[in-house]
Design a protein around this motif. Structure first.
Motif, PDB file in Angstrom:
ATOM      1  N   SER A 226     -52.427  24.401  22.954  1.00 43.76           N
ATOM      2  CA  SER A 226     -52.657  23.070  22.402  1.00 43.76           C
ATOM      3  C   SER A 226     -53.691  23.232  21.300  1.00 43.76           C
ATOM      4  N   VAL A 227     -53.282  22.957  20.065  1.00 41.67           N
ATOM      5  CA  VAL A 227     -54.114  23.284  18.907  1.00 41.67           C
ATOM      6  C   VAL A 227     -54.598  22.023  18.192  1.00 41.67           C
ATOM      7  N   GLY A 228     -55.913  21.835  18.145  1.00 37.53           N
ATOM      8  CA  GLY A 228     -56.487  20.733  17.400  1.00 37.53           C
ATOM      9  C   GLY A 228     -56.520  21.060  15.914  1.00 37.53           C
ATOM     10  N   THR A 229     -55.936  20.186  15.091  1.00 40.11           N
ATOM     11  CA  THR A 229     -55.866  20.451  13.650  1.00 40.11           C
ATOM     12  C   THR A 229     -56.900  19.658  12.858  1.00 40.11           C
ATOM     13  N   GLY A 230     -57.798  18.943  13.554  1.00 37.60           N
ATOM     14  CA  GLY A 230     -58.772  18.127  12.842  1.00 37.60           C
ATOM     15  C   GLY A 230     -58.179  16.781  12.455  1.00 37.60           C
ATOM     16  N   PRO A 231     -58.950  15.945  11.770  1.00 39.53           N
ATOM     17  CA  PRO A 231     -58.534  14.569  11.506  1.00 39.53           C
ATOM     18  C   PRO A 231     -57.533  14.388  10.376  1.00 39.53           C
ATOM     19  N   GLY A 232     -57.389  15.355   9.483  1.00 45.92           N
ATOM     20  CA  GLY A 232     -56.440  15.159   8.387  1.00 45.92           C
ATOM     21  C   GLY A 232     -56.640  16.054   7.186  1.00 45.92           C
ATOM     22  N   ASP A 233     -57.876  16.430   6.919  1.00 44.13           N
ATOM     23  CA  ASP A 233     -58.174  17.300   5.780  1.00 44.13           C
ATOM     24  C   ASP A 233     -57.898  18.748   6.177  1.00 44.13           C
TER      25      ASP A 233
END
Length: 228
Positions: free
Chosen positions: A8-15
């Motif tokens: 499960s990979v968190g990609t951050g909020p958008g940037d």
């Protein structure tokens, strides 16, 4: 055949600049990239990582935007079966989620299901939307002995949450934004908000005055206690 591993990979909020090295390495090393699919057009999380995915197979996992427990359960079960097929074939799968997987993420439903079924799982943390929003607003979330409360604003209990001592982050405001605005408008609070933080169309609100019913799903509100 050895089964693959689920990430499960968190990609951050958008940037894309807020992608961590660990997230990039996991994406690059994965055999399959999985993303939640709400059926509403553009996939926000996939847009963040497009240049890093290359020719990898993309698995679109159904994740309906609903609170109907039966529909959600069917989506999670269907997604889990799709993921199992890849894992059973020995492929490592990276399931991408906005922000961090431990904070209100879609991936944790299937993550926990796969874990219970005996598959190897791992979480890759990401920058949370509320930390990115605080940075965009150039303010701290908590200092000294201040408490910080994370509230899912569209799920009820917001008024009670705002009455707690400390600063508050309100996530998933969505269609309840005006109700949240009413509760947050108290003399001892300063209220800020960031829409689509790090994404195209980002909007920064430094007061309640500019927050209205057009404010979208990707909105984080920060309610800070005024210094006494």
């Amino acid at each position: 055949m050895t089964k693959g591993k689920f990430y499960s990979v968190g990609t951050g909020p958008g940037d894309p600049k807020l992608l961590t090295v660990a997230a990039l390495e996991t994406i690059e090393n994965a055999d399959v990239i999985a993303v939640p699919d709400s059926g509403n057009g553009k996939n926000a999380v996939l847009e963040i990582v497009t240049e890093y995915v290359g020719e990898k197979n993309i698995l679109y996992c159904p994740m309906a935007m609903t609170r109907d427990k039966e529909k959600l359960a069917r989506c999670h079960e269907d997604s889990c079966k799709m993921l199992q097929a890849e894992l059973d074939g020995g492929k490592n799968v990276a399931f991408l989620t906005l922000g961090d997987p431990s904070v209100y993420s879609t991936t944790m439903y299937v993550h926990n299901m796969l874990k219970e079924k005996g598959y190897s799982t791992k979480m890759i943390p990401g920058v949370t939307s509320f930390c990115a929003a605080a940075a965009a607003l150039d303010l701290s979330l908590c200092e000294g002995g201040q408490a910080l409360h994370i509230l899912p604003a569209s799920y009820g209990g917001t008024e009670e949450g705002l009455a707690l001592d400390g600063n508050k982050v309100l996530m998933k405001s969505g269609k309840s934004i005006l109700k949240v605005k009413k509760f947050a408008n108290m003399e001892n609070n300063e209220v800020y908000a960031v829409e689509r933080c790090g994404m195209e169309g980002e909007k920064i609100h430094t007061s309640l005055d500019t927050i209205d019913e057009t404010t979208g799903y990707f909105c984080v509100m920060i309610v800070k206690e005024k210094e006494q």
